[in-house]
Design an enzyme around this catalytic site. Structure first.
Site, PDB file in Angstrom:
ATOM      1  CG  ASP A   1      -2.168  -0.785   1.069  1.00  0.00           C
ATOM      2  OD1 ASP A   1      -2.174  -1.709   0.236  1.00  0.00           O
ATOM      3  OD2 ASP A   1      -3.161  -0.503   1.777  1.00  0.00           O
TER       4      ASP A   1
ATOM      5  N   GLY B   1     -15.822   3.979  -2.445  1.00  0.00           N
ATOM      6  CA  GLY B   1     -17.266   3.846  -2.289  1.00  0.00           C
ATOM      7  C   GLY B   1     -17.990   5.160  -2.119  1.00  0.00           C
TER       8      GLY B   1
ATOM      9  CD  GLU C   1     -15.750   3.925  -7.235  1.00  0.00           C
ATOM     10  OE1 GLU C   1     -16.667   3.130  -7.529  1.00  0.00           O
ATOM     11  OE2 GLU C   1     -14.606   3.557  -6.909  1.00  0.00           O
ATOM     12  CG  ASN C   2     -21.402   4.808  -5.364  1.00  0.00           C
ATOM     13  OD1 ASN C   2     -22.028   4.477  -6.372  1.00  0.00           O
ATOM     14  ND2 ASN C   2     -20.358   4.113  -4.914  1.00  0.00           N
TER      15      ASN C   2
END
Length: 339
Positions: A73, A255, A258-259
């Site tokens: 990461d 999440g 994007e929404n």
């Protein structure tokens, strides 16, 4: 795996390793030296690296002929300069392999999304200045210039930076020292990791519930939403300066990114003098899809780009191990080619 006729059919295994410390700037074969470096970083990620090492050991036993690849990461952010990764602490605290410094996280997501954004724009990633907002339960931002990370919001651990579902992000260290006078380190750590952020402010860790609360007139949800947006905008301004005002695109992913159309609209509100303008209709329609949200007169693109960390890990694993099957080689070539 059900798709494999036998363990011998597995040619490579990709392992997500949260913390690579200072040793890894890219995915790497997990030989004895690499595993020892992962082990040395366990103190930096005590909840994540030990299970990763266990998974590596199990995979080696199950698939003895397969290449084991670590995908870190932190690797994407190793291109940051010392002015970005250095904490203003005494040299004795910063020195050595375990020294205190900023690392950054969500690297696999950033690598995938930055390239996907470049493809969608029909541009070379090396020619772009991007501000990528990875907004989910965990949230961070990265400033990407010429395909290289030059700054990011998370630090030595994933607790620094933006407001998150259960983590508060930036907090005055003096406030933490004050709290330590009345609570133990373990209790404080639990509160900072699991009881803060959106959850701590309004009792809801999910941004969808927060937005619903705002619509109902819930004052705590409104405060949580506003603090979240304020923190994103604060770093957005800093990264615009970092890029010298030459930002080709602001990219929302994860999440929430994007929404949550209401959040994106709030983050970009009033930025028209800076050449950033969102079309309300395009923004409302974009839910979990690749889309451009800016108006026709916006100098900077505003985009949603769905992330795919699993695919990113797979592609990096195949690149290191050199064992990509034909369908994945085709997907990798498509990912690199301009749209």
């Amino acid at each position: 795996a059900p798709a494999c006729a036998s363990a011998g059919a597995v040619r490579c295994v990709g392992h997500r390793v949260v913390h690579g410390g200072p040793s890894f700037s890219a995915a790497a074969l997990l030989d004895a030296d690499a595993k020892e470096a992962v082990r040395a970083a366990c103190d930096l990620a005590p909840l994540h690296n030990p299970p990763a090492l266990l998974g590596i050991d199990v995979a080696e036993a199950l698939f003895p002929g397969a290449a084991q690849v670590g995908v870190f990461d932190t690797a994407f952010h190793q291109t940051m300069g010392p002015e970005a990764y250095t904490y203003a602490l005494p040299r004795s605290m910063r020195a050595g392999e375990g020294g205190v410094r900023r690392y950054g996280f969500h690297g696999s997501s950033y690598a995938f999304v930055a390239q996907a954004a470049a493809n969608a724009l029909g541009r070379r990633l090396e020619d772009l200045g991007l501000i990528v907002c990875h907004l989910g339960s965990g949230a961070s931002m990265a400033c990407v210039e010429g395909g290289r990370c030059v700054d990011t919001t998370m630090g030595m651990t994933p607790m620094e930076g933006l407001v998150m579902g259960t983590r508060g992000g930036d907090v005055d260290p003096g406030a933490l020292l004050y709290l330590l006078e009345s609570m133990g380190a373990d209790e404080l750590g639990k509160a900072l990791n699991k009881e803060s952020g959106l959850l701590g402010m309004c009792g809801k860790a999910d941004m969808r519930s927060v937005v619903e609360g705002v619509a109902r007139g819930d004052a705590d949800c409104k405060l949580a939403f506003d603090v979240y947006v304020h923190r994103v905008r604060k770093y957005l301004g800093a990264y615009l300066v970092k890029l010298g005002g030459k930002c080709d695109a602001i990219v929302f992913t994860g999440g929430v990114g994007e929404n949550a159309a209401a959040l994106r609209q709030a983050v970009c509100a009033g930025l028209e003098p800076l050449g950033i303008a969102v079309d309300a209709g395009k923004n409302s329609a974009a839910q979990g899809v690749l889309a451009e949200l800016q108006t026709s007169f916006s100098r900077t693109k505003v985009m949603t780009v769905p992330t795919n960390e699993e695919l990113s890990i797979a592609l990096q694993t195949f690149r290191v191990a050199g064992c990509a099957p034909a369908p994945i080689r085709a997907a990798r070539a498509a990912a690199k080619a301009p749209a």
